[in-house]
Motif scaffolding. Structure first.
Motif, PDB file in Angstrom:
ATOM      1  N   SER A 198      12.523  -9.357  -7.588  1.00 36.89           N
ATOM      2  CA  SER A 198      12.823  -9.909  -6.252  1.00 36.89           C
ATOM      3  C   SER A 198      14.251 -10.434  -6.334  1.00 36.89           C
ATOM      4  O   SER A 198      14.478 -11.575  -6.750  1.00 36.89           O
ATOM      5  CB  SER A 198      11.860 -11.041  -5.888  1.00 36.89           C
ATOM      6  N   ILE A 250       0.745 -15.531   1.184  1.00 38.73           N
ATOM      7  CA  ILE A 250       1.980 -16.023   0.537  1.00 38.73           C
ATOM      8  C   ILE A 250       3.024 -16.366   1.604  1.00 38.73           C
ATOM      9  O   ILE A 250       3.672 -17.406   1.555  1.00 38.73           O
ATOM     10  CB  ILE A 250       2.549 -14.960  -0.437  1.00 38.73           C
ATOM     11  N   TYR A 252       6.767 -20.678  -0.271  1.00 42.06           N
ATOM     12  CA  TYR A 252       7.464 -19.391  -0.086  1.00 42.06           C
ATOM     13  C   TYR A 252       8.344 -19.521   1.166  1.00 42.06           C
ATOM     14  O   TYR A 252       7.937 -19.173   2.266  1.00 42.06           O
ATOM     15  CB  TYR A 252       6.438 -18.260   0.041  1.00 42.06           C
ATOM     16  N   THR A 286       0.222 -16.357  -5.447  1.00 37.74           N
ATOM     17  CA  THR A 286       1.110 -15.338  -6.035  1.00 37.74           C
ATOM     18  C   THR A 286       0.507 -14.799  -7.339  1.00 37.74           C
ATOM     19  O   THR A 286       0.590 -13.605  -7.623  1.00 37.74           O
ATOM     20  CB  THR A 286       2.520 -15.912  -6.287  1.00 37.74           C
ATOM     21  N   TYR A 345       7.754 -18.337  -6.222  1.00 37.50           N
ATOM     22  CA  TYR A 345       7.052 -17.226  -6.895  1.00 37.50           C
ATOM     23  C   TYR A 345       5.975 -17.724  -7.855  1.00 37.50           C
ATOM     24  O   TYR A 345       5.453 -16.955  -8.664  1.00 37.50           O
ATOM     25  CB  TYR A 345       8.075 -16.316  -7.587  1.00 37.50           C
ATOM     26  N   GLU A 404       7.521  -6.604 -10.909  1.00 37.71           N
ATOM     27  CA  GLU A 404       8.331  -6.770  -9.689  1.00 37.71           C
ATOM     28  C   GLU A 404       9.693  -7.399  -9.978  1.00 37.71           C
ATOM     29  O   GLU A 404       9.812  -8.304 -10.789  1.00 37.71           O
ATOM     30  CB  GLU A 404       7.601  -7.666  -8.674  1.00 37.71           C
ATOM     31  N   ASN A 449      13.227  -5.864  -3.726  1.00 37.01           N
ATOM     32  CA  ASN A 449      12.244  -5.319  -4.665  1.00 37.01           C
ATOM     33  C   ASN A 449      12.718  -4.019  -5.323  1.00 37.01           C
ATOM     34  O   ASN A 449      12.085  -3.512  -6.237  1.00 37.01           O
ATOM     35  CB  ASN A 449      10.883  -5.125  -3.984  1.00 37.01           C
ATOM     36  N   TYR A 504       0.294  -3.324  -2.646  1.00 38.79           N
ATOM     37  CA  TYR A 504      -0.137  -3.442  -1.256  1.00 38.79           C
ATOM     38  C   TYR A 504      -1.334  -2.575  -0.863  1.00 38.79           C
ATOM     39  O   TYR A 504      -1.259  -1.774   0.050  1.00 38.79           O
ATOM     40  CB  TYR A 504       1.058  -3.203  -0.317  1.00 38.79           C
ATOM     41  N   PHE A 556      -2.102 -12.388  -6.319  1.00 37.52           N
ATOM     42  CA  PHE A 556      -1.427 -11.214  -5.759  1.00 37.52           C
ATOM     43  C   PHE A 556      -0.980 -10.277  -6.895  1.00 37.52           C
ATOM     44  O   PHE A 556      -1.177  -9.065  -6.831  1.00 37.52           O
ATOM     45  CB  PHE A 556      -0.228 -11.721  -4.955  1.00 37.52           C
ATOM     46  N   LEU A 585      10.944 -17.966   2.256  1.00 31.49           N
ATOM     47  CA  LEU A 585      11.665 -16.815   2.834  1.00 31.49           C
ATOM     48  C   LEU A 585      11.270 -16.537   4.294  1.00 31.49           C
ATOM     49  O   LEU A 585      12.134 -16.329   5.155  1.00 31.49           O
ATOM     50  CB  LEU A 585      11.417 -15.533   2.017  1.00 31.49           C
ATOM     51  N   PHE A 633      -0.615 -11.098   0.263  1.00 32.51           N
ATOM     52  CA  PHE A 633       0.799 -11.238   0.616  1.00 32.51           C
ATOM     53  C   PHE A 633       0.954 -12.005   1.938  1.00 32.51           C
ATOM     54  O   PHE A 633       1.830 -12.866   2.069  1.00 32.51           O
ATOM     55  CB  PHE A 633       1.500  -9.876   0.676  1.00 32.51           C
ATOM     56  N   GLY A 651      12.763  -9.373   5.582  1.00 30.54           N
ATOM     57  CA  GLY A 651      11.912  -9.994   4.566  1.00 30.54           C
ATOM     58  C   GLY A 651      12.442  -9.926   3.150  1.00 30.54           C
ATOM     59  O   GLY A 651      11.744 -10.256   2.216  1.00 30.54           O
ATOM     60  N   SER A 652      13.666  -9.439   2.962  1.00 36.91           N
ATOM     61  CA  SER A 652      14.229  -9.210   1.623  1.00 36.91           C
ATOM     62  C   SER A 652      13.400  -8.210   0.823  1.00 36.91           C
ATOM     63  O   SER A 652      13.330  -8.291  -0.406  1.00 36.91           O
ATOM     64  CB  SER A 652      14.404 -10.527   0.829  1.00 36.91           C
TER      65      SER A 652
HETATM   66  C1  AVI Z   1       7.796  -8.143  -0.155  1.00 39.01           C
HETATM   67  N1  AVI Z   1       8.731  -8.882  -0.996  1.00 39.01           N
HETATM   68  C2  AVI Z   1      10.001  -9.114  -0.304  1.00 39.01           C
HETATM   69  C3  AVI Z   1       8.186 -10.119  -1.588  1.00 39.01           C
HETATM   70  C4  AVI Z   1       9.255 -10.803  -2.468  1.00 39.01           C
HETATM   71  O1  AVI Z   1       9.536 -11.969  -2.220  1.00 39.01           O
HETATM   72  O2  AVI Z   1       9.807 -10.142  -3.343  1.00 39.01           O
HETATM   73  C5  AVI Z   1       6.944  -9.841  -2.418  1.00 39.01           C
HETATM   74  C6  AVI Z   1       6.457 -11.048  -3.156  1.00 39.01           C
HETATM   75  N2  AVI Z   1       6.232 -11.102  -4.427  1.00 39.01           N
HETATM   76  C7  AVI Z   1       5.799 -12.307  -4.763  1.00 39.01           C
HETATM   77  N3  AVI Z   1       5.795 -13.057  -3.672  1.00 39.01           N
HETATM   78  C8  AVI Z   1       6.177 -12.284  -2.653  1.00 39.01           C
END
Ligand code: AVI
Length: 334
Positions: free
Chosen positions: A293, A55, A61, A222, A215, A291, A175, A44, A225, A63, A52, A170-171
């Motif tokens: 998730s 995304i 995405y 992504t 993802y 990462e 991470n 970030y 990112f 979420l 992000f 945002g979950s």
């Molecule tokens: C910030 N976080 C919750 C995102 C996730 O979904 O884990 C970061 C992200 N990584 C890839 N896409 C989004």
């Protein structure tokens, strides 16, 4: 007191902390490991935050749209839960702040008395949010803390005895690895008083193709990112990563329920990082884990709550049951 804006820098919370030094240390340690890894919090910088944001608006995405639906549907109920007494609304990692704006507007509409504290590792996000709220809701008391979550929540301890409502949306919790999740929740519990609320966003387990799409979005945002992490090391640490020599790879671990992101070296190569005075060797198809998730089961969420000192007040889900905002209350027995 109204419309007052503060920016607290985390140097005041932990005077010896230095962002660049921490980044250097984590990269040095992470790339020396047999299984190379770099923590996802380094995604970030300004470029990474902008990617992000893209995304979160991408249809693959899911979420963000799920959580927006939840907050919009239950905002009145949430306003009623916090009640009529003055309270602190504390948000960990607001990002662009679109989701919380739904709650803040409802709370203002219901004439609730509260201070809104934002804690984010990205100064960029904080500055934008301060400017926006200052313009659109000048009556709002706002405090911005530029810090990571662990240090930021220590600040809660130093604040008033008012009821706290902590948002961790945002979950972002996904991470953390599972051990860190429990340490974090217990640390949060330690910083709060009996009866305080936390509202945590958890992405639920679902069909694997939906996860893979989220993802691995169809426009490659992504991918960019993830690769930006290499560019950030080039910019800030004087590394010489080449974007065409790495690819982004996402895998779902069915056992742990985590989408895991990797940057994979496409050939044998040696990377120099000037500021670390070090070189790192990559074999063909060697990866860097960047990462986790996590995706959760409801039983797992309940277990997190009960083992770290909270009780679940209510689980709010979207119409597809993809995501849950779980409202917890702090339990402390004296
Ligand atoms: C910030 N976080 C919750 C995102 C996730 O979904 O884990 C970061 C992200 N990584 C890839 N896409 C989004």
């Amino acid at each position: 007191m109204s419309g007052i804006l503060y920016v607290l820098d985390d140097q005041k919370l932990a005077p010896h902390y230095d962002d660049l030094e921490a980044f250097k240390n984590d990269v040095l340690q992470g790339l020396r490991k047999l299984n190379k890894q770099i923590p996802s919090k380094y995604f970030y910088d300004a470029q990474g935050s902008a990617l992000f944001d893209q995304i979160t608006r991408h249809p693959d995405y899911y979420l963000t749209s799920c959580e927006l639906e939840i907050l919009d549907t239950y905002k009145k109920q949430l306003a009623m839960k916090v009640g009529a007494e003055p309270f602190n609304l504390i948000e960990l990692g607001p990002g662009e702040g679109i989701k919380t704006r739904i709650l803040v507007e409802q709370f203002l509409h219901d004439s609730l008395s509260f201070t809104y504290t934002l804690i984010d590792i990205s100064k960029n996000y904080l500055e934008k949010l301060i400017a926006q709220y200052n313009r659109q809701s000048p009556q709002l008391e706002l405090i911005a803390i530029n810090s990571d979550y662990f240090k930021g929540i220590q600040w809660i301890n130093t604040t008033s005895k008012r009821r706290n409502m902590v948002l961790f949306l945002g979950s972002s919790i996904g991470n953390f690895d599972i051990a860190t999740t429990k340490i974090f929740l217990r640390h949060l519990w330690d910083c709060l008083h009996a009866g305080d609320y936390v509202l945590i966003g958890f992405d639920l387990r679902k069909a694997i193709d939906i996860l893979m799409r989220a993802y691995n979005d169809s426009d490659g945002i992504t991918r960019d990112f993830n690769l930006n992490l290499l560019q950030r090391m080039n910019r800030e640490l004087g590394a010489n990563f080449r974007m065409d020599k790495f690819s982004h790879y996402e895998a779902y671990n069915v056992y742990s329920g985590a989408m895991e992101s990797h940057l994979v070296s496409l050939e044998s190569q040696i990377i120099d990082i000037d500021t670390l005075a070090s070189t790192f060797t990559f074999e063909p198809f060697e990866g860097i884990h960047v990462e986790y998730s996590h995706k959760y089961l409801l039983t797992q969420i309940a277990e997190f709550a009960y083992t770290t000192g909270f009780e679940i007040v209510q689980n709010f889900t979207d119409s597809q049951h993809y995501f849950v905002d779980s409202l917890w209350r702090v339990v402390k027995r004296t």
